[in-house]
Design an enzyme around this catalytic site. Structure first.
Site, PDB file in Angstrom:
ATOM      1  CG  ASP A  21      -2.063   0.944   1.132  1.00 16.62           C
ATOM      2  OD1 ASP A  21      -2.273   1.522   0.051  1.00 16.62           O
ATOM      3  OD2 ASP A  21      -2.763   1.142   2.151  1.00 16.62           O
ATOM      4  NE  ARG A  25      -1.444   6.525   1.183  1.00 12.00           N
ATOM      5  CZ  ARG A  25      -1.502   5.564   2.092  1.00 12.00           C
ATOM      6  NH1 ARG A  25      -1.188   5.839   3.345  1.00 12.00           N
ATOM      7  NH2 ARG A  25      -1.850   4.355   1.753  1.00 12.00           N
ATOM      8  NE  ARG A  34      -4.107   6.700  -7.607  1.00 11.56           N
ATOM      9  CZ  ARG A  34      -4.063   6.420  -6.302  1.00 11.56           C
ATOM     10  NH1 ARG A  34      -3.891   7.387  -5.428  1.00 11.56           N
ATOM     11  NH2 ARG A  34      -4.201   5.185  -5.867  1.00 11.56           N
ATOM     12  CB  THR A  67     -13.069  -7.956  -5.609  1.00 12.96           C
ATOM     13  OG1 THR A  67     -13.012  -7.814  -4.190  1.00 12.96           O
ATOM     14  CG2 THR A  67     -12.831  -9.406  -5.946  1.00 12.96           C
ATOM     15  CG  ASN A  69      -7.518  -2.363  -6.008  1.00  7.92           C
ATOM     16  OD1 ASN A  69      -6.568  -3.112  -5.768  1.00  7.92           O
ATOM     17  ND2 ASN A  69      -7.836  -1.369  -5.199  1.00  7.92           N
ATOM     18  NE  ARG A 189      -3.155  -1.491   4.296  1.00 11.50           N
ATOM     19  CZ  ARG A 189      -4.403  -1.566   3.881  1.00 11.50           C
ATOM     20  NH1 ARG A 189      -5.210  -2.451   4.400  1.00 11.50           N
ATOM     21  NH2 ARG A 189      -4.859  -0.766   2.939  1.00 11.50           N
ATOM     22  NE  ARG A 195      -8.147   0.657   5.387  1.00 10.48           N
ATOM     23  CZ  ARG A 195      -7.658   1.896   5.415  1.00 10.48           C
ATOM     24  NH1 ARG A 195      -7.834   2.640   6.495  1.00 10.48           N
ATOM     25  NH2 ARG A 195      -7.004   2.391   4.393  1.00 10.48           N
ATOM     26  CD  GLU A 208       2.328 -13.064  16.071  1.00  9.52           C
ATOM     27  OE1 GLU A 208       2.267 -11.873  16.452  1.00  9.52           O
ATOM     28  OE2 GLU A 208       1.884 -14.021  16.735  1.00  9.52           O
TER      29      GLU A 208
HETATM   30  C1  FPP Z   1      -1.774   0.138  -3.378  1.00  7.53           C
HETATM   31  O1  FPP Z   1      -1.354   1.457  -3.452  1.00  7.53           O
HETATM   32  C2  FPP Z   1      -1.243  -0.678  -4.478  1.00  7.53           C
HETATM   33  C3  FPP Z   1      -1.995  -1.262  -5.451  1.00  7.53           C
HETATM   34  C4  FPP Z   1      -3.468  -1.152  -5.529  1.00  7.53           C
HETATM   35  C5  FPP Z   1      -1.394  -2.053  -6.537  1.00  7.53           C
HETATM   36  C6  FPP Z   1      -0.107  -2.764  -6.253  1.00  7.53           C
HETATM   37  C7  FPP Z   1       0.586  -2.960  -7.542  1.00  7.53           C
HETATM   38  C8  FPP Z   1       1.918  -2.897  -7.749  1.00  7.53           C
HETATM   39  C9  FPP Z   1       2.900  -2.771  -6.677  1.00  7.53           C
HETATM   40  C10 FPP Z   1       2.455  -2.940  -9.130  1.00  7.53           C
HETATM   41  C11 FPP Z   1       2.147  -4.142  -9.942  1.00  7.53           C
HETATM   42  C12 FPP Z   1       2.339  -5.431  -9.241  1.00  7.53           C
HETATM   43  C13 FPP Z   1       2.828  -6.561  -9.786  1.00  7.53           C
HETATM   44  C14 FPP Z   1       2.753  -7.812  -8.989  1.00  7.53           C
HETATM   45  C15 FPP Z   1       3.456  -6.611 -11.099  1.00  7.53           C
HETATM   46  P1  FPP Z   1      -2.460   2.592  -3.568  1.00  7.53           P
HETATM   47  O2  FPP Z   1      -2.605   2.934  -5.010  1.00  7.53           O
HETATM   48  O3  FPP Z   1      -3.699   2.167  -2.881  1.00  7.53           O
HETATM   49  O4  FPP Z   1      -1.755   3.767  -2.783  1.00  7.53           O
HETATM   50  P2  FPP Z   1      -2.455   4.937  -1.958  1.00  7.53           P
HETATM   51  O5  FPP Z   1      -3.220   4.282  -0.837  1.00  7.53           O
HETATM   52  O6  FPP Z   1      -1.295   5.727  -1.458  1.00  7.53           O
HETATM   53  O7  FPP Z   1      -3.319   5.685  -2.913  1.00  7.53           O
END
Ligand code: FPP
Length: 246
Positions: A21, A25, A34, A67, A69, A189, A195, A208
């Site tokens: 996560d 940001r 983003r 799901t 996203n 996380r 969360r 854990e």
């Molecule tokens: C959360 O950050 C991250 C994601 C929803 C996607 C994770 C994907 C990658 C790391 C790249 C692709 C992965 C692979 C396995 C090739 P966020 O966008 O929710 O961040 P924010 O909470 O700061 O907005």
């Protein structure tokens, strides 16, 4: 501190799961779009996967796309899907060189054709690798997984292929996407959020939990080693008392 040298390699978590996560940001802080946060996030994926293989963690599961996203702006969803395809193409060699098997959990029938094809191709090509299993949670939601599990079991009961008395935890495990994986020992996380966000609800029963403020694009293997060191210094009682354990 060098956490790698402090690890007890005989007591590694059998299964580490990570909610990656903070990509958005990270980008915002730098004044970027983003998408560049997600792109930078792939470097963290690579380093973390290599870090797990380096110390001998057998199972790593990454929450790459939930799901929920699908409700993000189309442009962002498309970017994430394209990143998935390009990463799979680029990293297949790393997976093969490191003897890592790729696995996937989630409702992948929802993925764009190209992404699904590339994913299934890499899963097939790495299927006999044995050093570590890397599982990508894609179009994954734990409640959806559990609902699907209930449906499969109900159908077997109604067809008299399974009796109600025979339903136990192992039967439930066999009907989840994670059927061949051990329970999660350590759930990490990033980004400071505390969360679970519909991730592996059944499988984390005794995990854990470890939360770090580091944003995912900045996460590196040393941070993972620190999390595992922290995990190794906790007392996991599984409902028993400290005295019973010693
Ligand atoms: C959360 O950050 C991250 C994601 C929803 C996607 C994770 C994907 C990658 C790391 C790249 C692709 C992965 C692979 C396995 C090739 P966020 O966008 O929710 O961040 P924010 O909470 O700061 O907005």
């Amino acid at each position: 501190m060098n956490y790698k040298d402090k690890l007890n390699l005989d007591k590694l978590p059998a299964h580490v799961a990570i909610i990656m996560d903070g990509n958005g940001r990270w980008a915002k802080q730098k004044g970027f779009l983003r998408a560049s946060g997600h792109k930078e996030g792939t470097k963290a994926v690579r380093d973390t996967v290599e870090g797990c293989a380096e110390i001998g963690v057998k199972n790593l599961t990454l929450y790459a796309f939930s799901t929920e996203n699908w409700n993000r702006p189309k442009l962002e969803v498309d970017t994430l899907m394209k990143l998935l395809v390009s990463s799979l193409k680029k990293e297949i060699k790393t997976l093969q060189d490191n003897n890592i098997r790729l696995n996937c959990i989630g409702n992948i029938s929802n993925l764009p054709k190209k992404a699904k094809k590339e994913l299934l191709d890499v899963i097939e090509k790495t299927s006999s690798n044995t050093r570590m299993t890397l599982t990508l949670a894609l179009s994954y939601g734990s409640r959806e997984e559990i609902t699907s599990c209930f449906k499969q079991i109900a159908e077997k009961v109604s067809k008299r292929e399974l009796s109600i008395e025979a339903i136990d935890e192992s039967v439930i495990n066999k009907h989840l996407y994670t059927q061949n994986l051990p329970d999660v020992d350590l759930l990490i996380r990033t980004s400071g959020e505390q969360r679970i966000s519909n991730f592996l609800l059944w499988q984390i029963a005794y995990a854990e939990l470890y939360f770090t403020k580091i944003l995912w694009p900045d996460y590196r293997r040393e941070d993972l080693f620190e999390a595992i060191y922290n995990y190794q210094n906790r007392e996991r009682r599984f409902g028993k008392t400290s005295e019973q354990l010693s």
